[in-house]
Write an enzyme that holds these catalytic residues in place. Structure first.
Site, PDB file in Angstrom:
ATOM      1  N   ILE A 229       0.690  -1.172   0.012  1.00 24.13           N
ATOM      2  CA  ILE A 229       0.025  -0.137  -0.225  1.00 24.13           C
ATOM      3  C   ILE A 229       0.832   1.412   0.023  1.00 24.13           C
ATOM      4  O   ILE A 229       0.389   2.452  -0.246  1.00 24.13           O
ATOM      5  CB  ILE A 229      -1.187   0.019   1.264  1.00 24.13           C
ATOM      6  N   LYS A 230       2.077   1.118   0.118  1.00 25.71           N
ATOM      7  CA  LYS A 230       2.859   2.298   0.311  1.00 25.71           C
ATOM      8  C   LYS A 230       2.186   3.570   1.011  1.00 25.71           C
ATOM      9  O   LYS A 230       2.757   4.805   0.400  1.00 25.71           O
ATOM     10  CB  LYS A 230       3.628   2.645  -0.997  1.00 25.71           C
ATOM     11  N   ARG A 231       1.586   3.700   2.168  1.00 26.02           N
ATOM     12  CA  ARG A 231       1.344   4.611   2.891  1.00 26.02           C
ATOM     13  C   ARG A 231       2.179   5.258   3.505  1.00 26.02           C
ATOM     14  O   ARG A 231       3.337   4.515   3.539  1.00 26.02           O
ATOM     15  CB  ARG A 231       0.085   4.114   3.463  1.00 26.02           C
TER      16      ARG A 231
END
Lengths: 307, 307
Positions: A104-106
């Site tokens: 998700i690379k949040r």
């Protein structure tokens, strides 16, 4: 969950995960047409095609692998129905006993990172109740905002015994633009790696920490260096296969215990049927091609590791 | 859309946006209770409370401001119903003529960034049709992965005449851990700023580019420097109010034309009713308090700018 992941890697003898990044182009026509007939040629139809495709893959590979890594962007592009497909995929993979790494690379700050962490790894409190919005076991996190952005994830991970993989050195050609900039003689990604090691010391499993790192397969020399800087962190390695990484390049991403890295392949597995090597399977048996590609990938990596 | 944003800023004489980041703690009990009664004390109930709260705010401030900035994490934490609330909020704000800045801080590589861009700013192609999954006018983008991560957004922006704000220097205390590292005497955030300027040159509106930057209000000296490095980029400024920024600190984020920056306040507006200054409004008139806080914020900033 890091202990669980490691146990599953040991059981399967497969330090790999399958990236469930189902672009519509990868999905055979017979699946798409059936989904469009059922739901329409719309977001709902696309979402159904994605779920049906993923289930086909999972059914054929779950016994060989410890984990899957769905890339949420590929679902988010289809809006709400796409994210429902994400949740269905996660639930189905969990039923099959797979560990779920949500790519998700949040990353944000303070209470905002906390909201992402709660939404993907924890439970949100509503009145007297609590609920999981999304339900991964690990997620990937972007470190650009520093500790303020990462620690809220770790706090939730501690409660839930879940983990994160922090982007350290990504696999793409332009990853060096900022990540490789030298500061006092060291590239930025090494500073990030040092922080990963520090953050991880605060949240250890048995042998490895719950704070892992993402290091692309496409930079083996860097992988070797980063392995040593974060000895207790699992490394999630994207870029195998379609992006050019090979088993022989990846030996130094592992520790001497044969552990410490999990290599992802997405397109190379889920769209294997499009490769000449697997064209005997054809579109109809795309999942059989995926299984063959998983077996070949495990052999390639274990061969390189000498196990 | 950058021209549209600038025209709206000129029309309203308000270089600000309201951050719609509705934590449940901010939402008055009468709204939450009504929502829980209608939908249950669950994700759906929370999502309804969020939408009702947002609509109350929007109804009271839309005529004063050019734009709103919903922070997607605050919706995503409530899973699918939360993201439906995000879409409802976006649609309602658009009906009122507001520009929508989706604070999504996405960023990945190649086709994955493209999927995010298509999902939030563009249209995804499904068979012969195309659809918008989410529908913002601008989104925020994380630059850690370099040009590969940003350019797919710009490509979609060109087609759709939409824009992005790239994180350059964030407002949080630990933003310096990586962003401030010096490389050849220059901090990393300046390298990012230079790239923002370069990327923007490739996608210009009338006077400003479609590629803006996020620079926190909490570092005014840095803001002044970055303003000069990216003369054609709009700067989205978080950190006003609750995080400590004041109008007087922000003068140098603007260009001499009085344009070039849009200052965000979230908590300071939407939870203004909790401040002593606005407690005459009380919880019941939280939206009246928000309107008063917007008027004060505009006065503070315009006063500092001498307009």
């Amino acid at each position: 969950m890091i202990n669980n992941l490691i146990n599953k890697i040991k059981d399967t003898k497969a330090p790999i995960c399958v990236g469930l990044d189902p672009k519509l182009d990868f999905i055979p026509d017979h699946i798409k047409n059936k989904a469009f007939e059922a739901k329409g040629m719309n977001l709902e139809g696309a979402a159904k095609a994605v779920v049906d495709f993923n289930k086909g893959i999972i059914d054929m590979v779950w016994d060989l692998i410890p984990a899957v890594k769905p890339q949420i962007a590929m679902y988010e592009q289809f809006g709400i129905p796409g994210l429902e497909a994400f949740n269905e995929t996660v639930a189905y993979a969990r039923e099959k006993g797979l560990v779920i790494i949500g790519d998700i690379k949040r990353g944000d700050i303070g209470s905002t990172s906390e909201a992402y962490a709660v939404g993907h790894l924890g439970k949100v409190t509503i009145g007297d109740n609590s609920f999981s919005g999304f339900e991964e076991d690990f997620v990937t996190v972007n470190p650009y905002l520093g500790s303020d952005g990462v620690k809220p994830f770790i706090d939730v991970c501690k409660e839930e015994k879940k983990g994160i993989f922090v982007l350290v050195k990504t696999s793409n050609p332009s990853s060096g633009e900022f990540q490789d900039r030298l500061s006092d003689g060291k590239p930025i990604y090494e500073y990030v790696a040092e922080m990963v090691d520090t953050w991880g010391a605060d949240h250890m499993g048995n042998d490895y920490s719950y704070v892992g790192a993402v290091v692309g397969a496409t930079y083996p020399e860097i992988g070797k260096k980063l392995r040593k800087l974060m000895p207790k962190s699992y490394i999630l390695v994207p870029g195998y296969g379609a992006q050019g990484g090979k088993g022989a390049d990846l030996v130094d991403y592992f520790n001497e215990d044969g552990l410490g890295a999990i290599v992802n392949s997405s397109r190379g597995i889920i769209a294997a049927y499009k490769q000449e090597k697997y064209d005997v399977y054809g579109e109809a048996d795309y999942a059989g091609a995926a299984r063959a590609a998983v077996i070949d990938m495990i052999e390639d990596i274990n061969g390189a590791l000498g196990v």
